[in-house]
Design a protein around this motif. Structure first.
Motif, short mmCIF file in Angstrom:
data_model
loop_
_atom_site.label_atom_id
_atom_site.label_comp_id
_atom_site.label_asym_id
_atom_site.label_seq_id
_atom_site.Cartn_x
_atom_site.Cartn_y
_atom_site.Cartn_z
N LYS A 40 0.81 -1.22 0.00
CA LYS A 40 0.00 0.00 0.00
C LYS A 40 0.85 1.26 0.00
O LYS A 40 0.38 2.32 -0.42
N SER A 76 3.09 3.48 12.14
CA SER A 76 3.94 3.91 11.03
C SER A 76 4.71 5.15 11.43
O SER A 76 4.35 5.83 12.39
N GLU A 100 7.58 -6.25 7.61
CA GLU A 100 6.73 -5.70 6.54
C GLU A 100 6.99 -4.21 6.31
O GLU A 100 6.06 -3.41 6.43
N GLY A 109 7.23 -0.67 4.58
CA GLY A 109 6.69 0.02 3.40
C GLY A 109 7.43 1.33 3.24
O GLY A 109 8.29 1.49 2.37
N ARG A 110 7.14 2.26 4.13
CA ARG A 110 7.70 3.60 4.04
C ARG A 110 9.23 3.60 3.89
O ARG A 110 9.78 4.33 3.07
N TYR A 126 2.99 6.47 0.49
CA TYR A 126 1.68 7.07 0.75
C TYR A 126 1.55 8.41 0.02
O TYR A 126 0.93 9.34 0.52
C1 LIG Z 1 0.96 -0.24 6.39
C2 LIG Z 1 1.42 -1.52 6.93
C3 LIG Z 1 2.78 -1.84 6.94
C4 LIG Z 1 3.86 -0.88 6.49
O1 LIG Z 1 4.01 0.21 7.33
P1 LIG Z 1 5.18 1.25 7.08
O2 LIG Z 1 4.99 2.28 8.11
O3 LIG Z 1 4.98 1.81 5.71
O4 LIG Z 1 6.47 0.51 7.20
C5 LIG Z 1 3.14 -3.09 7.39
N1 LIG Z 1 2.22 -3.98 7.82
C6 LIG Z 1 0.91 -3.71 7.85
C7 LIG Z 1 -0.04 -4.72 8.33
C8 LIG Z 1 0.46 -2.47 7.42
O5 LIG Z 1 -0.85 -2.18 7.46
#
Ligand SMILES: *Cc1c(COP(=O)(O)O)cnc(C)c1O
Length: 426
Positions: free
Chosen positions: A62, A203, A281, A283-284, A379
């Motif tokens: 995402k 996050s 996991e 993302g950012r 994001y």
């Molecule tokens: C959004 C999300 C992430 C990623 O979070 P970041 O702050 O972008 O690292 C990981 N796991 C789950 C379940 C999420 O909803």
């Protein structure tokens, strides 16, 4: 040549990303324009992997779901955390194997659960209700689905309330005190194989102590679940590692994240005599600092403030409005000039709140100048909309000075693409 924020450079008064001159990119591809530096994505992914050599890294799709990016990460060996059937569809197309995908979500549809079962991905189950629905779907399909429970560890990540996901009052996860009984229940249900445990506390986390606290609470639960005779094959600690948005802000690195949780993970799993796979996991961290948004100045107005009206608004970058977030701003065609005034950068959207940057000290700005907002890879585009009748902008990927379009600019026909008129209005 000198550098600003690490991997961005300034040359001949112009901002340079991935070896490409942003002023030329804006001329060639138009504005607004999202520009991603390919090498930086790979660097960020590699530093996570180096910090956690024995873990699997499931990229949180995402944060930035652009297909070229998913393909790059897939080639690096990333798995994926997906939150919808749409994300699942895209990461599979990008080549991420189903064994390395976790389907997350607090309100999945029956259709999504059905797809997860058919495709054979792991599911992070968020409620007792969902557990029973999934069991029924798996039983009917005569398939055994591997699940984890999303645990709410009740930890404060010390971040913005809208991105705190592991507080007691958050909508996510099973309350800690119910976790053991739900594993017991799951182990007796048809079609369900409880094989992992999952949490994600928030996050943009800038202090590693909440990660350690969550790891300890998770391992307490792992101990109790193991005592039930359940063999946990994976422990997914989520992520939420923050990045420095302000120029001199300090943020922990993946190495710091690893030092906060790996000792807890190793010591406690050893003590229990179990050897589950660790999953993270991020993302950012992977994509946040890889991307800039180039936006052209339409108007400068001296009123209560010096308002700089640009061609991107919260339709393309909602973070400042939604999370009060800060994005460093550079006048990309005057990048080495000294500040000469205080400017507030505003978008073209018909909302007072459409402000991208408040009161910034910047070089003299006039119509036609090019503003770059930094660190918009996470994001950013993924939260964009067509609000106010504005087609979405293009995205390009640069590497060693070469640029490729990875998403074409939408045009006004796209605003009409799925709209239909009832016969009486023809
Ligand atoms: C959004 C999300 C992430 C990623 O979070 P970041 O702050 O972008 O690292 C990981 N796991 C789950 C379940 C999420 O909803």
């Amino acid at each position: 040549m000198f550098t600003i924020k690490d991997h961005l450079e300034i040359q001949d008064n112009h901002l340079i990303i991935g070896g490409a001159d942003t002023v030329e990119l804006a001329e060639q591809y138009g504005t607004p324009l999202y520009v991603t530096n390919e090498s930086r994505v790979i660097e960020n992914f590699s530093s996570y992997r180096k910090a956690f050599p024995d873990a699997d890294i499931y990229y949180a799709a995402k944060a930035n779901g652009s297909f070229a990016l998913l393909r790059m990460l897939s080639r690096q060996g990333a798995g994926a955390d997906v939150f919808s059937y749409g994300e699942l569809y895209m990461v599979l197309l990008a080549g991420i194997p189903r064994e390395k995908i976790l389907f997350n979500g607090n309100s999945k549809t029956d259709f999504e659960l059905q797809k997860a079962v058919e495709i054979g991905v792991k599911v992070s189950v968020d409620s007792r209700d969902e557990l029973h629905t999934l069991s029924e779907i798996a039983r009917r399909a005569k398939i055994e689905v591997e699940i984890a429970f999303r645990v709410n560890p009740d930890v404060s990540p010390k971040t913005h309330p809208k991105i705190s996901t592991g507080l007691r009052t958050s909508k996510f996860g099973i309350p800690s005190e119910e976790v053991v009984s739900i594993y017991q229940e799951a182990s007796e249900l048809p079609g369900i194989s409880p094989s992992g445990i999952h949490c994600h506390i928030g996050s943009q986390i800038l202090d590693t102590s909440p990660f350690r606290e969550a790891a300890e609470k998770m391992m307490d639960i792992v101990e109790k679940v193991t005592a039930l005779g359940i063999d946990l094959k994976f422990i997914d600690m989520g992520s939420g590692l923050g990045i420095p948005y302000k120029k001199d802000e300090r943020a922990p690195t993946p190495q710091d994240h690893a030092e906060a949780i790996l000792p807890v993970f190793k010591e406690r799993t050893n003590a229990l005599g179990i050897s589950p796979k660790l999953i993270l996991e991020p993302g950012r961290y992977i994509v946040g600092d890889t991307t800039i948004l180039l936006t052209r100045v339409n108007t400068v107005k001296k009123a209560a403030k010096n308002f700089v009206g640009v061609d991107a608004g919260f339709n393309l970058l909602i973070r400042p409005v939604m999370y009060d977030s800060y994005h460093y701003a550079v006048v990309a065609n005057k990048a080495s000039e000294p500040p000469s005034g205080t400017y507030t950068i505003v978008g073209p959207i018909c909302e007072t709140g459409d402000i991208l940057a408040h009161d910034r000290e910047l070089p003299h700005i006039e119509k036609g100048d090019l503003i770059a907002l930094l660190d918009v890879g996470a994001y950013g585009f993924s939260m964009s909309s067509q609000y106010n009748g504005r087609p979405r902008c293009a995205e390009i990927l640069v590497k060693d000075g070469e640029a490729d379009v990875i998403r074409e600019r939408e045009d006004v026909e796209e605003l009409m693409a799925k709209q239909r008129l009832p016969a009486r209005l023809m």
